[in-house]
Design an enzyme around this catalytic site. Structure first.
Site, PDB file in Angstrom:
ATOM      1  N   GLU A  77     -10.743 -10.833  -4.547  1.00 24.70           N
ATOM      2  CA  GLU A  77      -9.618 -10.700  -4.368  1.00 24.70           C
ATOM      3  C   GLU A  77      -8.953 -12.071  -3.792  1.00 24.70           C
ATOM      4  OE1 GLU A  77      -8.635  -7.033  -2.540  1.00 24.70           O
ATOM      5  OE2 GLU A  77     -10.364  -7.142  -1.051  1.00 24.70           O
ATOM      6  N   CYS A 123     -10.293  -3.195 -10.115  1.00 25.78           N
ATOM      7  CA  CYS A 123      -9.572  -2.159  -9.503  1.00 25.78           C
ATOM      8  C   CYS A 123      -8.322  -2.034  -8.862  1.00 25.78           C
ATOM      9  CB  CYS A 123     -10.485  -1.599  -8.468  1.00 25.78           C
ATOM     10  SG  CYS A 123     -10.856  -2.779  -7.103  1.00 25.78           S
ATOM     11  N   ARG A 178     -15.694   1.657  -0.249  1.00 23.40           N
ATOM     12  CA  ARG A 178     -15.323   0.383   0.121  1.00 23.40           C
ATOM     13  C   ARG A 178     -15.339   0.447   1.643  1.00 23.40           C
ATOM     14  NH1 ARG A 178      -9.596  -2.438  -1.449  1.00 23.40           N
ATOM     15  NH2 ARG A 178      -8.950  -1.013   0.110  1.00 23.40           N
ATOM     16  N   HIS A 204       0.674  -1.292  -0.072  1.00 18.95           N
ATOM     17  CA  HIS A 204       0.005   0.004   0.177  1.00 18.95           C
ATOM     18  C   HIS A 204       0.749   1.371   0.057  1.00 18.95           C
ATOM     19  CE1 HIS A 204      -3.222  -2.996   1.008  1.00 18.95           C
ATOM     20  NE2 HIS A 204      -3.950  -2.159   0.181  1.00 18.95           N
ATOM     21  N   ASN A 220      -4.600  -6.695  -6.968  1.00 16.58           N
ATOM     22  CA  ASN A 220      -3.315  -6.798  -6.066  1.00 16.58           C
ATOM     23  C   ASN A 220      -3.320  -7.799  -5.085  1.00 16.58           C
ATOM     24  OD1 ASN A 220      -3.178  -4.265  -7.350  1.00 16.58           O
ATOM     25  ND2 ASN A 220      -3.940  -2.934  -5.542  1.00 16.58           N
ATOM     26  N   ASP A 221      -4.518  -7.957  -4.359  1.00 18.85           N
ATOM     27  CA  ASP A 221      -4.647  -9.361  -3.348  1.00 18.85           C
ATOM     28  C   ASP A 221      -4.754 -10.509  -4.259  1.00 18.85           C
ATOM     29  OD1 ASP A 221      -4.165  -8.316  -0.874  1.00 18.85           O
ATOM     30  OD2 ASP A 221      -5.953  -7.291  -1.039  1.00 18.85           O
TER      31      ASP A 221
HETATM   32  C1  PEP Z   1      -6.621  -5.004  -4.590  1.00 22.35           C
HETATM   33  O1  PEP Z   1      -6.284  -5.850  -3.642  1.00 22.35           O
HETATM   34  O2  PEP Z   1      -6.507  -5.151  -5.842  1.00 22.35           O
HETATM   35  C2  PEP Z   1      -7.450  -3.932  -4.307  1.00 22.35           C
HETATM   36  C3  PEP Z   1      -7.856  -2.867  -4.931  1.00 22.35           C
HETATM   37  O3  PEP Z   1      -7.285  -3.602  -2.727  1.00 22.35           O
HETATM   38  P1  PEP Z   1      -6.083  -3.104  -2.107  1.00 22.35           P
HETATM   39  O4  PEP Z   1      -4.960  -2.800  -2.813  1.00 22.35           O
HETATM   40  O5  PEP Z   1      -6.607  -1.858  -1.188  1.00 22.35           O
HETATM   41  O6  PEP Z   1      -5.965  -4.114  -1.282  1.00 22.35           O
HETATM   42 MG    MG Z   2      -7.132  -5.800  -1.694  1.00 21.69          MG
END
Ligand code: PEP
Ligand code: MG
Length: 582
Positions: free
Chosen positions: A435, A506, A334, A191, A458-459
């Site tokens: 995710e 996203c 979210r 992050h 991302n996750d």
């Molecule tokens: C993700 O996991 O892709 C996401 C958009 O959430 P974050 O990056 O905040 O975990």
């Molecule tokens: Mg995430």
């Protein structure tokens, strides 16, 4: 000139003087002082030694009184070390003769002693290195204060070099002064990286150890496109990078012209381009870049860097402002996604340290364990739903039970609001992040219970490939275009289509032009990305047809490894949109 390679996480080039935060959290100041400043520097040193001497003596007296003389004696040993004439002569010499700053002289002299102790075979003597560190820490605190102050005290444009920056430290960087940052640790999907993109400053993470060789004031170039960091660059390199900065600027100006044009493929299909935000002030960037709405508002940043939990009214006011400033465009809020690398003071603090925090009590799990915290936020979201087109989305849902619990709580709060006569949007759309692989596998069931989904790559990448998104040691394995991940994305798009619910993607992947054609070819028609990425992605959309994208997806399906896929995708986008600087 020295060049190091790290992981590029936020685009662009920054050139500036270094502010260095070492791995113990101290700001390392300039190495040298002016000849005329020696006396003033000696006085600072003298004052710091006197203050630390008094502090140690006070600790000695207090500890001896509370738990016994023998424990107080530890501090006598520290005092002796601090008052050692040889050590002091050495430090004075470095300032007077070599014109080192007081801080640098202390670090050099004490660093030599701690290294000496650390190498000794005797464990008891080796432990003495900690005593030396303790004295160094006390002296540095006197001389320069702690890190947080240092980060906030940056008063002229600079690049920050640090061992690590947490997402909340990064969020609190002074955007006016911090031109970019480099960290020794960190991975591609952490992050901290995401916040750097939100701040629109170049950043490179996971460079490995380098801070010991750097001083504040050194000239540094951060190449956020290639992941390179250049220390004390020569004139030719500076000129080359200055030209690159100019090229970035001119591309941005050209892409700016697309702002009010739709993200439409050459074959006519519209692609929704929404923005991801972490802070309300990013709404300006969303508008400047022509975002159609906010597809992901990471509300947990309301909690980071705060001493107190936000109240229902705090939440409500922030959401109201975002809705208003976005002038009626849809906003997906979210619910808080705290835990793992996003630790808020006061929230979940009493829990025991987790050995696998990314697999632990984070996100929706944390919210469901802290119902009153969750309730506060949901009430505010429901109240704000009267002000515009607000949707609510739950993060990291991994079982149907979790989704049902969260929805039940929402229904419960709606009933409370009814009783209190507080209005809210009864048709509020409810969505979930996809995710975790389990949510993809079970998506036919999930899809019956939500109005929309958003794929969080991302996750999804970290949980599919078992690769920590913020760990540089395994960064090479963290691949958005690993075929396993791509299959999950495609499966998600298909199942959501069958259930007739909207899918957005996203994760950071959506904002990287390399993947745009592939994602469209896999069936995605809606992306939510960092605001600064919107112009480039729109440019790609407007330069390609659906048939081209589907052909790219078809070719990729035949490939077996991420490296081959990435190389191919890069070539395709270069061919389709040669103007992009890739
Ligand atoms: C993700 O996991 O892709 C996401 C958009 O959430 P974050 O990056 O905040 O975990
Ligand atoms: Mg995430």
């Amino acid at each position: 000139m020295r060049i190091l390679q790290g992981i590029a996480v936020s685009q662009g080039v920054a050139i500036g003087e270094a502010v260095v935060i070492d791995d113990k959290g101290y700001r390392i100041p300039r190495r040298f002082i002016a000849r005329g400043a020696v006396d003033a520097e000696m006085s600072r040193l003298e004052a710091a030694f006197a203050a630390v001497g008094a502090q140690i003596e006070q600790s000695r007296v207090e500890i001896a009184g509370e738990i016994g003389q023998q424990y107080g004696a530890i501090f006598s040993a520290h005092l002796q070390m601090l008052q050692d004439a040889k050590l002091r002569t050495e430090i004075d010499h470095l300032v007077k003769q070599r014109h080192y700053s007081a801080e640098y002289a202390v670090t050099r002299a004490l660093g030599k002693y701690s290294k000496f102790f650390e190498q000794l075979p005797n464990a008891y003597l080796r432990e003495r290195a900690n005593d030396v560190h303790d004295i160094e820490r006390r002296l540095m605190t006197q001389l320069i204060g702690n890190r947080r102050e240092a980060l906030e005290e940056i008063k002229s444009p600079a690049v920050v070099l640090a061992n690590n920056l947490t997402p909340s430290e990064t969020a609190n960087l002074n955007r006016e002064m911090v031109l970019g940052f480099v960290t020794e640790v960190g991975g591609p999907g952490g992050h901290t990286a995401i916040v750097a993109e939100a701040l629109e400053i170049p950043a490179v993470v996971g460079v490995g150890d380098f801070l010991n060789d750097i001083s504040g004031g050194d000239l540094v170039i951060i190449d956020g496109d290639q992941g390179r960091v250049i220390f004390n660059p020569d004139d030719e390199t500076i000129a080359r990078y200055e030209q690159e900065v100019e090229e970035h600027r001119s591309l941005a100006a050209r892409l700016d012209l697309l702002r009010d044009l739709p993200a439409e493929l050459l074959s006519g299909e519209h692609i929704n381009l929404y923005a991801n935000i972490e802070f309300p002030h990013e709404v300006d960037a969303c508008q400047q870049r022509g975002a159609e709405g906010i597809g992901l508002y990471r509300t947990e940043f309301l909690y980071l860097g705060q001493d107190q939990e936000p109240t229902e009214e705090d939440h409500y006011q922030v959401y109201a402002k975002v809705v208003q400033d976005m002038g009626g465009s849809p906003i997906v809020i979210r619910t808080l996604d705290l835990g793992a690398d996003k630790i808020a003071r006061g929230v979940g603090e009493s829990r025991v340290a987790e050995s696998n925090p990314f697999l632990g009590l984070r996100s929706i799990r944390l919210s469901l364990r802290n119902i009153s915290l969750f309730r506060t936020q949901l009430r505010a979201i429901l109240r704000a739903s009267m002000l515009g087109e607000i949707h609510v989305m739950f993060p990291l849902v991994s079982t149907l039970h979790e989704l049902r619990q969260a929805k039940m709580l929402l229904t419960d709060i709606m009933e409370d609001l009814d009783e209190e006569g507080i209005p809210y949007d009864r048709n509020l759309k409810i969505g979930m992040m996809v995710e975790v692989p389990s949510s993809v596998i079970m998506l036919d069931h999930f899809a019956k219970e939500v109005d929309f989904i958003s794929i969080g790559t991302n996750d999804l990448v970290q949980y599919t490939l078992a690769v920590d998104r913020s760990n540089k040691e395994v960064a090479a394995l963290y691949n958005n275009c690993d075929p396993a991940v791509l299959r999950l994305i495609e499966m998600t798009v298909r199942l959501a289509k069958e259930a007739d619910i909207k899918t957005t993607l996203c994760g950071q992947m959506g904002g990287n032009p390399i993947y745009a054609m592939l994602l469209i070819g896999l069936g995605l028609r809606s992306l939510s990305i960092t605001p600064s990425a919107i112009p480039e992605i729109k440019k790609v959309c407007r330069s390609v047809s659906l048939a081209q994208c589907e052909e790219v997806a078809r070719r990729v399906r035949e490939m077996e490894n991420a490296r081959e896929i990435k190389r191919y995708l890069r070539e395709e986008v270069r061919r389709a949109v040669p103007e992009l600087l890739m």
